[in-house]
Structures are given as structure tokens and as C-alpha cells.
Design a protein around this motif. Structure first.
Motif, short mmCIF file in Angstrom:
data_model
loop_
_atom_site.label_atom_id
_atom_site.label_comp_id
_atom_site.label_asym_id
_atom_site.label_seq_id
_atom_site.Cartn_x
_atom_site.Cartn_y
_atom_site.Cartn_z
N LEU A 52 3.24 -5.83 -11.18
CA LEU A 52 4.13 -5.98 -12.05
C LEU A 52 5.17 -5.35 -10.99
O LEU A 52 6.13 -5.86 -10.62
CB LEU A 52 4.13 -6.98 -13.63
N SER A 53 5.07 -4.03 -12.46
CA SER A 53 5.98 -2.28 -11.20
C SER A 53 6.50 -2.77 -9.89
O SER A 53 7.61 -2.13 -9.16
CB SER A 53 5.93 -1.56 -11.68
N LEU A 54 5.05 -2.55 -9.08
CA LEU A 54 5.36 -2.41 -7.96
C LEU A 54 6.25 -3.65 -7.10
O LEU A 54 6.83 -3.46 -6.25
CB LEU A 54 3.89 -3.16 -7.18
N GLY A 55 5.86 -4.95 -7.87
CA GLY A 55 6.35 -5.99 -7.22
C GLY A 55 7.71 -6.29 -7.25
O GLY A 55 8.65 -6.30 -6.23
N GLN A 56 8.26 -5.98 -8.38
CA GLN A 56 9.46 -5.75 -9.16
C GLN A 56 10.70 -4.88 -7.82
O GLN A 56 11.86 -5.38 -7.61
CB GLN A 56 10.05 -5.31 -10.52
N LYS A 57 9.97 -3.71 -7.80
CA LYS A 57 10.71 -2.49 -6.78
C LYS A 57 10.68 -3.11 -5.00
O LYS A 57 11.24 -2.61 -4.60
CB LYS A 57 9.50 -1.28 -6.76
N LEU A 58 10.17 -3.90 -4.62
CA LEU A 58 9.23 -4.90 -3.40
C LEU A 58 10.81 -5.90 -3.89
O LEU A 58 11.16 -6.42 -3.28
CB LEU A 58 8.53 -4.98 -3.64
N GLY A 59 11.12 -6.48 -5.09
CA GLY A 59 11.66 -7.24 -4.80
C GLY A 59 11.20 -8.35 -4.71
O GLY A 59 11.52 -9.80 -4.01
N ILE B 240 0.93 -1.29 -0.29
CA ILE B 240 -0.03 0.03 0.16
C ILE B 240 0.80 0.94 -0.36
O ILE B 240 0.50 2.21 -0.44
CB ILE B 240 -0.72 -0.35 1.19
N ASN B 241 2.01 1.51 0.42
CA ASN B 241 2.95 1.86 1.22
C ASN B 241 3.51 2.95 -0.57
O ASN B 241 3.15 3.75 -1.48
CB ASN B 241 3.85 2.21 1.93
N LEU B 242 4.02 1.50 -0.48
CA LEU B 242 4.69 2.26 -2.11
C LEU B 242 3.62 2.29 -3.60
O LEU B 242 3.74 3.60 -4.32
CB LEU B 242 4.89 0.77 -3.08
N ALA B 243 2.46 2.06 -3.20
CA ALA B 243 1.39 2.07 -4.31
C ALA B 243 0.97 3.69 -4.13
O ALA B 243 0.77 4.34 -5.06
CB ALA B 243 0.24 1.11 -4.36
N LEU B 244 0.63 4.21 -2.34
CA LEU B 244 0.47 5.41 -2.47
C LEU B 244 2.21 6.38 -3.12
O LEU B 244 1.45 7.51 -4.06
CB LEU B 244 1.00 5.76 -0.85
N GLN B 245 2.82 6.27 -2.50
CA GLN B 245 3.91 6.98 -3.25
C GLN B 245 4.51 6.94 -4.39
O GLN B 245 4.37 7.57 -5.19
CB GLN B 245 5.29 6.03 -3.08
N PHE C 7 1.56 -10.17 -4.22
CA PHE C 7 0.30 -9.01 -3.71
C PHE C 7 -0.58 -9.87 -3.47
O PHE C 7 -2.04 -9.62 -2.88
CB PHE C 7 0.63 -8.75 -4.75
N TYR C 8 -1.12 -10.89 -4.36
CA TYR C 8 -2.33 -11.69 -4.09
C TYR C 8 -2.17 -12.43 -2.89
O TYR C 8 -3.60 -12.88 -2.49
CB TYR C 8 -2.87 -12.73 -4.91
N TRP C 9 -1.43 -12.11 -2.15
CA TRP C 9 -1.53 -13.10 -0.79
C TRP C 9 -2.03 -11.94 0.10
O TRP C 9 -3.06 -12.04 0.80
CB TRP C 9 -0.33 -13.18 0.18
N TYR C 10 -1.98 -10.55 -0.19
CA TYR C 10 -3.27 -9.80 0.56
C TYR C 10 -4.42 -9.10 -0.28
O TYR C 10 -5.02 -8.57 0.07
CB TYR C 10 -2.30 -8.08 0.68
N PHE C 11 -4.13 -8.90 -1.99
CA PHE C 11 -5.17 -8.24 -2.52
C PHE C 11 -5.88 -9.36 -3.65
O PHE C 11 -5.30 -9.81 -3.84
CB PHE C 11 -4.49 -6.78 -3.11
N GLN C 12 -6.95 -9.28 -3.51
CA GLN C 12 -7.81 -9.89 -4.72
C GLN C 12 -7.53 -9.44 -5.94
O GLN C 12 -7.46 -10.12 -7.12
CB GLN C 12 -9.17 -9.61 -4.39
#
Length: 210
Positions: free
Chosen positions: A39-46, A21-26, A52-57
Motif C-alpha cells: 500500500l505505501s509503495l503504491g501510494q508513493k508511486l501514485g 523493485i527499485n522503490l522497495a530496495l530504497q 503491484f499484482y500485475w507484476y508480483f504474486q
């Protein structure tokens, strides 16, 4: 909004729901909603998409959480402070001023980003319209509690709120110190009353404690 989970997903020890959420807000603030991509958020988070799908639908679920976060911070802060008990309208206005003075309460960059997002989404446009109505109604009611008639309270609320939102939209770079130096004049303008030294000192203590 469901509170971000503290526990990370299995296999992603350092990544929590709030990290996403924090990275998405930024990203929303810096690059706009079209750049909020799994995909891009996951790449930045490594991490992989499975985190992602553990937390969000879905991506839409994440976007809904961003909008809920915006409402629970920016709108809630203004409404709560406008509703606070105050000994005078000047103190009431100073309560609202706290939102403009502390970005931990009201993040103008996030507000602007959501308004830009609303240009691309009718649902977000409706959320913005509702938030503006809620914020204005709370400020109007604050004036009414302090003896202003319905029309005067309505117009003063609009002047106070729209002036500040316009200040952000125009991206004025006036230092906070310069704005605070005009505090008494702002209070006279927004209330039609003369603030005393204790009123100004009260707000200055808030500023110093930020």
C-alpha cells in the motif's frame, strides 16, 4: 531472478516492474523490511494495488525478488572478481578491491539492510550465511591459486573479507581518498608481498574511471 519487465501494466503508463523493485530496495535500505508494504509503495508511486499484482504474486514475492537482486549484485560481484584471472595475488586482491571502491558493484547499504532483515527472518539469515560462505570461498580459492597453503589462504580470506564488512558495519566515514592513500600498505597486509608502482597505478586508473 526474473528480469524486471520493461512494459508497464495497463492503466499505469509510468510504472514498471523495476519501479516497484527499485522503490522497495530504497525503502528496505532507508527504513527496513517492515516498511516494504504494498500500500505505501503504491501510494508513493501514485498507482493502485492492481499495478503491484500485475507484476508480483504477493508481498513475499516482492521480498524474494529483493533478496535475489541483492545476491545477483553484491555476492556475484565479489565472487566474479575473486575468480578473475590475475598475474599475481596483488592483482587478484585489487580485483576484489574494485567491489569496495565502486558501489555500483557492491552496495554496502543494501548489504547492511539485508543483514538487519536477517535478524527477523530465518530464511534471510540462511541466505546471508550462504552468501558469506560463497564470498569467502571465492577469495580463499583466489589465494590458493596463487600458491598459499589451505590454512593461510583461509585466514587471509577471512581477514580481507571480515575487515571490509566490519568497516561497513561500524559505518566509518573515512574518505575514499584517505583509504586509497594507504593502498600499498593494505596490499602488503593482505598478501605479504610488496606491490610495485604499476600495481598501484592500475587501481588508480580504475578509480579515476568510475
Amino acid at each position: 531472478m526474473i528480469a524486471p519487465q520493461d512494459e508497464p501494466a495497463p492503466g499505469n503508463i509510468k510504472v514498471t516492474r523495476w519501479d516497484w523493485i527499485n522503490l522497495a530496495l530504497q525503502t528496505l535500505i532507508s527504513d527496513g523490511v517492515e516498511s516494504v508494504r504494498v500500500l505505501s509503495l503504491g501510494q508513493k508511486l501514485g498507482v493502485s494495488r492492481s499495478s503491484f499484482y500485475w507484476y508480483f504474486q504477493s508481498r513475499q514475492d516482492l521480498l524474494d525478488q529483493l533478496l535475489a537482486h541483492w545476491h545477483e549484485t553484491n555476492t556475484k560481484a565479489i565472487v566474479e572478481r575473486a575468480r578473475r584471472p590475475a598475474t599475481s595475488i596483488i592483482m587478484g586482491v585489487l580485483n576484489v578491491f574494485e567491489c569496495w571502491a565502486d558501489e555500483r558493484l557492491f552496495d554496502p547499504r543494501l548489504d547492511f539492510a539485508v543483514r538487519e532483515w536477517a535478524r527477523r527472518s530465518d530464511d534471510v539469515r540462511r541466505a546471508i550465511d550462504q552468501a558469506d560462505d560463497d564470498r569467502l570461498s571465492a577469495i580463499r580459492d583466489m589465494y590458493r591459486r596463487h600458491g598459499y597453503d589451505e590454512e593461510d589462504a583461509f585466514i587471509r580470506a577471512r581477514v580481507l573479507y571480515y575487515m571490509q564488512i566490519g568497516y561497513y558495519v561500524l559505518d566509518l566515514k573515512e574518505p575514499v581518498e584517505a583509504r586509497v592513500s594507504h593502498l600499498a600498505a593494505y596490499l602488503r597486509s593482505f598478501t605479504g608481498q610488496e606491490p610495485d608502482e604499476a600495481d598501484v597505478a592500475h587501481f588508480m586508473r580504475f578509480m579515476a574511471a568510475r
